[in-house]
Design a protein around this motif. Structure first.
Motif, PDB file in Angstrom:
ATOM      1  N   LEU A 149       1.665   6.998  -6.615  1.00 35.49           N
ATOM      2  CA  LEU A 149       0.617   7.978  -6.922  1.00 35.49           C
ATOM      3  C   LEU A 149       1.098   9.411  -6.660  1.00 35.49           C
ATOM      4  CD1 LEU A 149      -2.569   6.216  -5.522  1.00 35.49           C
ATOM      5  CD2 LEU A 149      -2.082   6.783  -7.903  1.00 35.49           C
ATOM      6  N   LEU A 150       1.828   9.605  -5.567  1.00 34.06           N
ATOM      7  CA  LEU A 150       2.354  10.937  -5.268  1.00 34.06           C
ATOM      8  C   LEU A 150       3.332  11.401  -6.337  1.00 34.06           C
ATOM      9  CD1 LEU A 150       2.869  10.796  -1.418  1.00 34.06           C
ATOM     10  CD2 LEU A 150       1.432  12.397  -2.660  1.00 34.06           C
ATOM     11  N   VAL A 151       4.225  10.522  -6.734  1.00 31.13           N
ATOM     12  CA  VAL A 151       5.199  10.889  -7.765  1.00 31.13           C
ATOM     13  C   VAL A 151       4.482  11.221  -9.068  1.00 31.13           C
ATOM     14  CG1 VAL A 151       7.065   9.965  -9.209  1.00 31.13           C
ATOM     15  CG2 VAL A 151       7.116   9.633  -6.736  1.00 31.13           C
TER      16      VAL A 151
ATOM     17  N   GLN B 261       0.835  -1.205   0.000  1.00 32.59           N
ATOM     18  CA  GLN B 261       0.000   0.000   0.000  1.00 32.59           C
ATOM     19  C   GLN B 261       0.871   1.258   0.000  1.00 32.59           C
ATOM     20  OE1 GLN B 261      -3.236   0.323  -0.345  1.00 32.59           O
ATOM     21  NE2 GLN B 261      -3.297   2.521  -0.037  1.00 32.59           N
ATOM     22  N   ARG B 262       1.920   1.269   0.826  1.00 28.55           N
ATOM     23  CA  ARG B 262       2.819   2.422   0.878  1.00 28.55           C
ATOM     24  C   ARG B 262       3.479   2.659  -0.479  1.00 28.55           C
ATOM     25  NH1 ARG B 262       6.755   0.582   3.830  1.00 28.55           N
ATOM     26  NH2 ARG B 262       8.227   0.549   2.147  1.00 28.55           N
TER      27      ARG B 262
ATOM     28  N   ASN C 232       2.560  15.102 -13.031  1.00 24.97           N
ATOM     29  CA  ASN C 232       1.459  15.652 -13.821  1.00 24.97           C
ATOM     30  C   ASN C 232       1.238  17.132 -13.518  1.00 24.97           C
ATOM     31  OD1 ASN C 232       1.004  13.230 -15.096  1.00 24.97           O
ATOM     32  ND2 ASN C 232      -0.581  12.578 -13.673  1.00 24.97           N
ATOM     33  N   MET C 233       1.365  17.515 -12.252  1.00 24.50           N
ATOM     34  CA  MET C 233       1.192  18.909 -11.883  1.00 24.50           C
ATOM     35  C   MET C 233       2.293  19.768 -12.511  1.00 24.50           C
ATOM     36  SD  MET C 233       0.665  20.605  -8.129  1.00 24.50           S
ATOM     37  CE  MET C 233       2.344  20.381  -7.608  1.00 24.50           C
TER      38      MET C 233
END
Length: 121
Positions: free
Chosen positions: A65-67, A58-59, A72-73
């Motif tokens: 997802l954070l990366v 999960q981690r 994307n941002m």
């Protein structure tokens, strides 16, 4: 040494602890209890290991997802600037760091909306 009439007494046999019925092996209940405890602990260890593995997976998913979100941002911000988007205070798009641009955007947003108040319409 062990003959009749010798002054030494014959070797004594080990007896069961008090409370055990005669003729039963004295360690059988204790061994069974220890085996049961060992099985319970093994089951607990397997359960904890599987929980740890799920947590690790999960981690790792959350980190990916954070990366991806940061990538994307940054990509969206770069595209926005290349398309003639907001370059703060007339500076070239590459003249300021990402964090500096975020600070300016936050300051501009706070200037438009007083902190803690809904925008007046």
């Amino acid at each position: 040494s062990g003959f009749r009439g010798s002054p030494r007494s014959p070797p004594q046999k080990l007896s069961a602890p008090p409370g055990d019925p005669p003729g039963t092996p004295p360690l059988a209940p204790v061994l069974q209890l220890l085996r049961n405890q060992l099985q319970e602990k093994d089951a607990l260890i397997r359960h904890l290991e599987s929980d740890w593995e799920r947590s690790r997976a999960q981690r790792e998913r959350e980190e990916r997802l954070l990366v991806t979100a940061w990538y994307n941002m940054g990509l969206a911000l770069q595209q926005q600037q290349q398309e003639g988007g907001t370059a703060p205070r007339g500076l070239a798009s590459g003249a300021q760091s990402f964090l500096a641009q975020q600070r300016l955007a936050t300051i501009a947003r706070r200037a438009r909306t007083p902190h803690g108040r809904a925008p007046s319409s």
